[in-house]
Design a protein around this motif. Structure first.
Motif, PDB file in Angstrom:
ATOM      1  N   PHE A   1       0.831  -1.200   0.000  1.00 25.81           N
ATOM      2  CA  PHE A   1       0.000   0.000   0.000  1.00 25.81           C
ATOM      3  C   PHE A   1       0.864   1.247   0.000  1.00 25.81           C
ATOM      4  O   PHE A   1       2.038   1.211   0.368  1.00 25.81           O
ATOM      5  CB  PHE A   1      -0.965   0.013   1.195  1.00 25.81           C
ATOM      6  N   ALA A   2       0.276   2.352  -0.435  1.00 24.90           N
ATOM      7  CA  ALA A   2       0.969   3.639  -0.451  1.00 24.90           C
ATOM      8  C   ALA A   2      -0.047   4.734  -0.198  1.00 24.90           C
ATOM      9  O   ALA A   2      -1.246   4.514  -0.326  1.00 24.90           O
ATOM     10  CB  ALA A   2       1.660   3.855  -1.797  1.00 24.90           C
ATOM     11  N   GLY A   3       0.442   5.890   0.185  1.00 24.15           N
ATOM     12  CA  GLY A   3      -0.482   6.998   0.418  1.00 24.15           C
ATOM     13  C   GLY A   3       0.187   8.328   0.124  1.00 24.15           C
ATOM     14  O   GLY A   3       1.396   8.486   0.274  1.00 24.15           O
ATOM     15  N   THR A   4      -0.623   9.285  -0.321  1.00 23.46           N
ATOM     16  CA  THR A   4      -0.098  10.614  -0.639  1.00 23.46           C
ATOM     17  C   THR A   4      -0.238  11.538   0.554  1.00 23.46           C
ATOM     18  O   THR A   4      -0.967  11.249   1.497  1.00 23.46           O
ATOM     19  CB  THR A   4      -0.863  11.239  -1.810  1.00 23.46           C
ATOM     20  N   SER A   5       0.431  12.651   0.480  1.00 22.23           N
ATOM     21  CA  SER A   5       0.308  13.652   1.534  1.00 22.23           C
ATOM     22  C   SER A   5      -0.965  14.458   1.339  1.00 22.23           C
ATOM     23  O   SER A   5      -1.241  14.931   0.241  1.00 22.23           O
ATOM     24  CB  SER A   5       1.505  14.596   1.494  1.00 22.23           C
ATOM     25  N   PRO A   6      -1.739  14.621   2.395  1.00 23.69           N
ATOM     26  CA  PRO A   6      -2.959  15.411   2.270  1.00 23.69           C
ATOM     27  C   PRO A   6      -2.657  16.910   2.313  1.00 23.69           C
ATOM     28  O   PRO A   6      -3.528  17.726   2.092  1.00 23.69           O
ATOM     29  CB  PRO A   6      -3.770  14.995   3.485  1.00 23.69           C
ATOM     30  N   PHE A   7      -1.403  17.267   2.601  1.00 23.37           N
ATOM     31  CA  PHE A   7      -1.060  18.680   2.746  1.00 23.37           C
ATOM     32  C   PHE A   7      -0.500  19.272   1.467  1.00 23.37           C
ATOM     33  O   PHE A   7      -0.210  20.448   1.397  1.00 23.37           O
ATOM     34  CB  PHE A   7      -0.039  18.864   3.860  1.00 23.37           C
ATOM     35  N   SER A   8      -0.329  18.430   0.441  1.00 28.20           N
ATOM     36  CA  SER A   8       0.325  18.922  -0.766  1.00 28.20           C
ATOM     37  C   SER A   8      -0.632  19.763  -1.605  1.00 28.20           C
ATOM     38  O   SER A   8      -0.215  20.435  -2.515  1.00 28.20           O
ATOM     39  CB  SER A   8       0.814  17.739  -1.595  1.00 28.20           C
TER      40      SER A   8
END
Lengths: 143, 432
Positions: B301-308
Motif C-alpha cells: 500500500f501507499a499513500g499521498t500527503s494530504p497537505f500537498s
C-alpha cells in the motif's frame, strides 16, 4: 474528482480488465502531463469502478433477470456504497441468500421485481426491513 | 473536568478495529452466517482463531481445537470455516484504503486494525469516528469500532469500551467520557486488559498492589520504571494522556509481518517507489527468514500527503503468492504489483508491505525448489503466460499445476471461496 486506481488484485500477473486497443489519433487539446506515460490501453477498472473499496464482482445464477439483459452466468459489477433508488438493480439478502432483483419504491410499498414473467414480485413492507447488499452498476453479459 | 480549548486541538489518535475480523469477512459474502455461531480455524484446520459473538456465547474459547468442537457443532448449529487469507487480505486492503481517506497519518497496525492521527473539537472527532464506522460498514461490509484518545494506549482502551458497551454506539472518545465514568470503567478493568501487558507482568503488578488500570494510572511513572522497565513507564504516561508510543515501522504479529514507513521527502515517481518497494521486499524476506517463516499473501500500500494540495490517492493491492515463500525475488515482484496503481507526479509519503498467512518454513513443498530451478530457464514466465491466458492452474509443473493443488500441504477443507481475488470463485447471486 475520482481517484483512478488500477486493478486491485493481481492474479496470474495479468489485469482482469486490460484491453488492448490500436492507437487512435486524438485531436490536439489540453496537453496532459500524463501523456508521456500513456501506454495505449483502456483500463476498464478506471471506467467501470467508481470506488475500489466498495466495488465487487458477483456472478449470476438463474434466469429471473433475463428481460433486464442479465443472464445466467453473467457477471455484475456491484457498488456497495450506492444508495438504492427506484429502478435500481440491487443485490438483496433474501432468506440468507444474495439475490438480484429490480427495486421498486412505490407509494404503496417496496417491491422486489424479477425481470421474467415466470417469477412473482416480492412485496416488502418497508425498505428498512430489507437488507440491500449493493447496487449493480454494470452487467458483463456473455454474448 | 473540562479541558481548555487549546488542549482539544492537540492531535489525537483514532484506533479503528474490525469486530471479529475473520468472521465478519466471511459474513460479508455469506449472509446465511449472520446470527449463527461461527468460528474460523487456524492453519490446517487446527484451532478456533476467531469466534463470532454467538460462538463466544456458547463458551468456545480462542484456541480451542476443532476436533473437540466438531462433535457438538451440529447440536449448536456451529459453522466452522478454514482461514481464507486471500479474502481477509483483500478486505483488509479495502478497509485500510478507505481509512486512509480520513487522515494524513495512517498506521496499519495489523490485518484488522489501524491507528490514525485526527484533530478537532470533541463533537467533530465523535462525528469523524461515526463517519468512518459507517463508511467501512457500507463500502466494505464489515463492522468496526473506533476509539479516539490522546494516546495509542488510551485509544485502544476506548475501542475496547466501544466494543463492549453498546451505549457508546461503536465510537468512544476519551475526552467526551465524563471523568467520573472513566475512573469507574478504569477501576473495573484488570491491568492485563491494557495493550502490551501480558500475564507475567500482571502477576508482578498485582504483587505490588496494582490490580486495576486505575491503580496503574495513579502510579508514579518514575518509580514504576525503576521497578519494571521504561516500557511500563511509557504505558503509565500514555494512560495519563502523554503520547509516548511512536509510529512503528516494523512489527511481527501473531500472524502477520508489517513494514510501513512515512517519508520526510515525498516520492513522486514510479521509479522511486519501485526502489522503495524493492528494499521493503528484501527486508521482509530477511525478516521472514530470520523467524523461519514463509508468507502466502502480500499486501502493498501507499499513500499521498494530504497537505500537498494535490489530489490524494491511497492505492493498495493484495497479491496471493503462488506458493508460501520468503524468496526476496518473489516478494519484490509481488510488491511491484502496486506500481500500476501509482500515478506519476503525486506526492507519496508513505509506503508499506504486509505479509499474512505466515507458516513455518518446514512446511514448504519440495516442488517449490523444482519450480525455482526452472525459473532460470524462463519456464516460470512461460507458465505465467499460459496461466494468464487459460486461467491459473491450467498448466504447471507436476502437482503444482493442478488447480488448488498448491495448498496441498495445508488442510483447508472448510474454506469459503476466494470471492474477491479469484475470477472462478466470485460470489454467486441468485436470479430466481
Amino acid at each position: 474528482m475520482g481517484v483512478i486506481v488500477g486493478p486491485r488484485v493481481i492474479d496470474a500477473g495479468a489485469s482482469l480488465f486490460s484491453v488492448l486497443i490500436s492507437p487512435v489519433p486524438v485531436a490536439a487539446g489540453f496537453p496532459s502531463p500524463a501523456q508521456d506515460y500513456f501506454d495505449g490501453r483502456i483500463d476498464l477498472n478506471a471506467h467501470l469502478i467508481k470506488d475500489i473499496t466498495s466495488t465487487f464482482v458477483v456472478r449470476v445464477t438463474g434466469d429471473s433477470m433475463e428481460r433486464a439483459g442479465i443472464s445466467d452466468g453473467d457477471e455484475l459489477i456491484v457498488n456497495r456504497a450506492l444508495e438504492p433508488r427506484d429502478g435500481s438493480v440491487v443485490i438483496a439478502v433474501l432468506d440468507g441468500e444474495l439475490t438480484v432483483k429490480r427495486l421498486r419504491l412505490t407509494p404503496t410499498g417496496v417491491v422486489l421485481q424479477a425481470e421474467n414473467p415466470k417469477y412473482p414480485d416480492i412485496k416488502v413492507p418497508a425498505l428498512s426491513e430489507l437488507t440491500i447488499w449493493g447496487v449493480a452498476t454494470r452487467c458483463l453479459h456473455h454474448v | 473536568m473540562s479541558k481548555p480549548a487549546l488542549m482539544r486541538q492537540m492531535p489525537q489518535i483514532a484506533h479503528v478495529d474490525v469486530n471479529c475480523f475473520y468472521a465478519s469477512a466471511e459474513r460479508a459474502f455469506d449472509p446465511s452466517l449472520e446470527g449463527r455461531p461461527l468460528v474460523v480455524l487456524s492453519n490446517n484446520d487446527g484451532c478456533a482463531v476467531t469466534r463470532s459473538p454467538e460462538a463466544k456465547a456458547l463458551g468456545i474459547a480462542t484456541g480451542e481445537p476443532w476436533f473437540k468442537l466438531a462433535p457438538r457443532a451440529k447440536e449448536w448449529g456451529l459453522v466452522a470455516k478454514s482461514s481464507n487469507y486471500e479474502l481477509y487480505g483483500d478486505i483488509s486492503a479495502r478497509v485500510m484504503e478507505l481509512l486512509g481517506r480520513y487522515s494524513a497519518w495512517l498506521e496499519v497496525y495489523s490485518i484488522d486494525e489501524a491507528f490514525l492521527g485526527v484533530k478537532g473539537e470533541p463533537e467533530q472527532l465523535l462525528a469523524l469516528g461515526r463517519t468512518m464506522k459507517n463508511a467501512v460498514r457500507r463500502n466494505v461490509g464489515v463492522p468496526v469500532c473506533v476509539g479516539i484518545a490522546p494516546t495509542k494506549t488510551l485509544a485502544k482502551l476506548c475501542n475496547k469500551w466501544a466494543k463492549n458497551n453498546p451505549a457508546f454506539g461503536g465510537v468512544c472518545h476519551w475526552d467526551s467520557v465524563p471523568g467520573a465514568v472513566r475512573e469507574q470503567l478504569l477501576g473495573r478493568l484488570s491491568v492485563e486488559e491494557i495493550w502490551g501487558i501480558a500475564g507475567r507482568l500482571t502477576k508482578r503488578l498485582n504483587a505490588i498492589g496494582i490490580h486495576t488500570i486505575l491503580d496503574l494510572t495513579r502510579t508514579d511513572p518514575v518509580a514504576i520504571r525503576d521497578k519494571f522497565s521504561v516500557v511500563m513507564m511509557r504505558t503509565v504516561l500514555e494512560l495519563n494522556g502523554t503520547p509516548c508510543i511512536p509510529m512503528e515501522e516494523e512489527r511481527l504479529g501473531r500472524d502477520q509481518l508489517i513494514f510501513s514507513r512515512s517519508f520526510s521527502t515525498p516520492v513522486t515517481t514510479v521509479a522511486g517507489l519501485r526502489q522503495v518497494l524493492s528494499v521493503y521486499g528484501q527486508n521482509a524476506s530477511a525478516r521472514l527468514a530470520k523467524h523461519g517463516l514463509q508468507a502466502k499473501v502480500l499486501t502493498a500500500f501507499a499513500g499521498t500527503s494530504p497537505f500537498s494540495g494535490q489530489e490524494q490517492a491511497y492505492p493498495s493491492v493484495c497479491v496471493p503468492l503462488p506458493m508460501p515463500t520468503a524468496d526476496p525475488l518473489l516478494l519484490t515482484r509481488a510488491a511491484h504489483a502496486l506500481l500500476p496503481n501509482i500515478r506519476e507526479g503525486l506526492k507519496y509519503v508513505k509506503v508499506g508491505l504486509m505479509l499474512t498467512d505466515l507458516r513455518p518454513t518446514g512446511n514448504q513443498s519440495p516442488l517449490e525448489l523444482f519450480e525455482n530451478r526452472h525459473e532460470e530457464h524462463r519456464i516460470g514466465t512461460l507458465l505465467e503466460d499460459v496461466g494468464s491466458r487459460f486461467g491459473r492452474g491450467s498448466i504447471g509443473l507436476g502437482h503444482a499445476g493442478i488447480k488448488s493443488g498448491l495448498d496441498w500441504t495445508m488442510k483447508r477443507n472448510m474454506r469459503s471461496p476466494r470471492y474477491t481475488t479469484h475470477w472462478d470463485e466470485l460470489p454467486l447471486v441468485k436470479a430466481a
